[in-house]
Design a protein around this motif. Structure first.
Motif, mmCIF file in Angstrom:
data_model
loop_
_atom_site.group_PDB
_atom_site.id
_atom_site.type_symbol
_atom_site.label_atom_id
_atom_site.label_comp_id
_atom_site.label_asym_id
_atom_site.label_seq_id
_atom_site.Cartn_x
_atom_site.Cartn_y
_atom_site.Cartn_z
ATOM 1 N N UNK A 78 -0.906 -4.717 -2.930
ATOM 2 C CA UNK A 78 0.170 -4.892 -3.913
ATOM 3 C C UNK A 78 -0.319 -4.348 -5.242
ATOM 4 N N UNK A 79 0.453 -3.449 -5.825
ATOM 5 C CA UNK A 79 0.089 -2.837 -7.103
ATOM 6 C C UNK A 79 1.286 -2.828 -8.032
ATOM 7 N N UNK A 80 1.021 -2.706 -9.292
ATOM 8 C CA UNK A 80 2.083 -2.514 -10.274
ATOM 9 C C UNK A 80 2.302 -1.022 -10.471
ATOM 10 N N UNK A 81 3.507 -0.675 -10.907
ATOM 11 C CA UNK A 81 3.812 0.734 -11.180
ATOM 12 C C UNK A 81 2.789 1.285 -12.184
ATOM 13 N N UNK A 82 2.442 2.556 -11.983
ATOM 14 C CA UNK A 82 1.495 3.293 -12.826
ATOM 15 C C UNK A 82 0.039 2.989 -12.495
ATOM 16 N N UNK A 83 -0.200 2.023 -11.625
ATOM 17 C CA UNK A 83 -1.589 1.762 -11.223
ATOM 18 C C UNK A 83 -2.076 2.905 -10.335
ATOM 19 N N UNK A 113 5.819 1.425 0.978
ATOM 20 C CA UNK A 113 5.914 1.957 2.341
ATOM 21 C C UNK A 113 4.707 1.480 3.134
ATOM 22 N N UNK A 114 4.674 1.856 4.406
ATOM 23 C CA UNK A 114 3.488 1.612 5.216
ATOM 24 C C UNK A 114 2.803 2.959 5.439
ATOM 25 N N UNK A 115 1.496 2.971 5.282
ATOM 26 C CA UNK A 115 0.715 4.211 5.354
ATOM 27 C C UNK A 115 -0.246 4.134 6.537
ATOM 28 N N UNK A 116 -0.249 5.201 7.319
ATOM 29 C CA UNK A 116 -1.071 5.255 8.527
ATOM 30 C C UNK A 116 -2.026 6.429 8.457
ATOM 31 N N UNK A 117 -3.271 6.157 8.766
ATOM 32 C CA UNK A 117 -4.274 7.203 8.916
ATOM 33 C C UNK A 117 -4.399 7.487 10.406
ATOM 34 N N UNK A 118 -4.607 8.754 10.762
ATOM 35 C CA UNK A 118 -4.726 9.108 12.179
ATOM 36 C C UNK A 118 -5.694 10.270 12.329
ATOM 37 N N UNK A 129 -1.454 0.348 6.511
ATOM 38 C CA UNK A 129 -1.562 -0.444 5.284
ATOM 39 C C UNK A 129 -0.178 -0.540 4.669
ATOM 40 N N UNK A 130 0.271 -1.776 4.474
ATOM 41 C CA UNK A 130 1.563 -1.981 3.823
ATOM 42 C C UNK A 130 1.332 -2.020 2.319
ATOM 43 N N UNK A 131 1.977 -1.093 1.620
ATOM 44 C CA UNK A 131 1.827 -0.986 0.178
ATOM 45 C C UNK A 131 3.117 -1.453 -0.486
ATOM 46 N N UNK A 132 2.987 -2.400 -1.390
ATOM 47 C CA UNK A 132 4.133 -2.885 -2.163
ATOM 48 C C UNK A 132 3.859 -2.580 -3.625
ATOM 49 N N UNK A 133 4.804 -1.883 -4.254
ATOM 50 C CA UNK A 133 4.675 -1.575 -5.675
ATOM 51 C C UNK A 133 5.655 -2.450 -6.442
ATOM 52 N N UNK A 134 5.130 -3.227 -7.372
ATOM 53 C CA UNK A 134 5.972 -4.094 -8.180
ATOM 54 C C UNK A 134 6.512 -3.289 -9.362
ATOM 55 N N UNK A 135 7.847 -3.371 -9.576
ATOM 56 C CA UNK A 135 8.428 -2.586 -10.682
ATOM 57 C C UNK A 135 8.036 -3.142 -12.042
#
Lengths: 115, 114
Positions: free
Chosen positions: B12-17, B87-92, B108-114
């Motif tokens: 979980x990250x904030x925008x601009x991080x 989004x969810x990010x997958x490495x392969x 990895x599920x990434x959530x960006x807080x506005x």
């Protein structure tokens, strides 16, 4: 150019039944791969078909089978459904098979729920 | 057996991080590496790929990844994330031993807080 299409998008079945899922690849693509996606196991490779022949197979029981038609459309079949077969089934198409730089394009998936 | 590890299941990250998602693989030979993204309700799509050459590869939407052979790693980076990167990010990875089939990380599920 139309993308990869999968039908149906959602399916509910009961244990013991069988199910057939369909995938139409991008026009001109001859390879179709199938994947199972679950929250616990992630994405797991089921099998790949190229020019109507199964080229590769993952580690799934024989209840999972597939085929490819002369127009490159593919179907996968799961017999004697189990609760653990509930998953999103993804189809991916590509131009060729067995090459490192062969990009796969994914469909939206079929969400199968087994009750 | 070949495998791909993504160490962070949820981020979980904030925008601009700034963003860095880790990806490690286990295979001693030549590898071809990929990052895919799955936006909510959308198809899996390719973000970027590495086959050979410059180990720093650039993809769509400002993403980049660096292949470090000595560390068996292919970490995904973005200097400043946006809410739309949720989004969810997958490495392969593809190898000759996998018959050039994709072997996937768990995502990895990434959530960006506005």
């Amino acid at each position: 150019k139309a993308g990869v299409t999968q039908t149906p998008r959602y399916l509910i079945k009961t244990r013991g039944q069988q199910v057939t899922l369909s995938c139409s690849p991008i026009s001109g693509h001859r390879s179709v791969s199938w994947y199972q996606q679950t929250p616990g196991q992630g994405l797991q490779f089921l099998f790949e078909y190229f020019s109507e022949t199964q080229r590769n197979k993952g580690n799934f029981p024989g209840r999972f089978s597939g085929r490819q038609f002369s127009n490159s459309r593919s179907e996968m079949n799961v017999s004697t459904l189990e609760l653990g077969d509930s998953a999103l089934y993804l189809c991916a198409s590509s131009l060729r098979s067995g090459l490192a730089d062969n990009e796969q394009f994914f469909g939206p998936g079929t969400r199968l729920t087994v009750l | 057996a070949q495998s791909v590890s993504q160490h962070n299941h949820h981020v979980i990250l904030s925008e601009a991080a700034s963003l860095e998602l880790g990806c490690n693989y286990s295979y001693g030979g030549t590898v071809n590496l990929f990052w895919y993204v799955q936006y909510p309700g959308q198809h899996l799509q390719l973000l970027l790929k590495y086959f050979s050459g410059d180990p720093l590869v650039k993809g769509i939407k400002g993403f980049e990844a660096e292949f470090i052979k000595s560390k068996f790693s292919f970490n995904l980076r973005k200097p400043s994330v946006q809410w739309s990167d949720t989004a969810e990010y997958f490495c392969a990875v593809k190898t000759r031993d996998s018959n050039y089939q994709l072997i996937w990380g768990a995502g990895t599920k990434l959530i960006i807080k506005p």
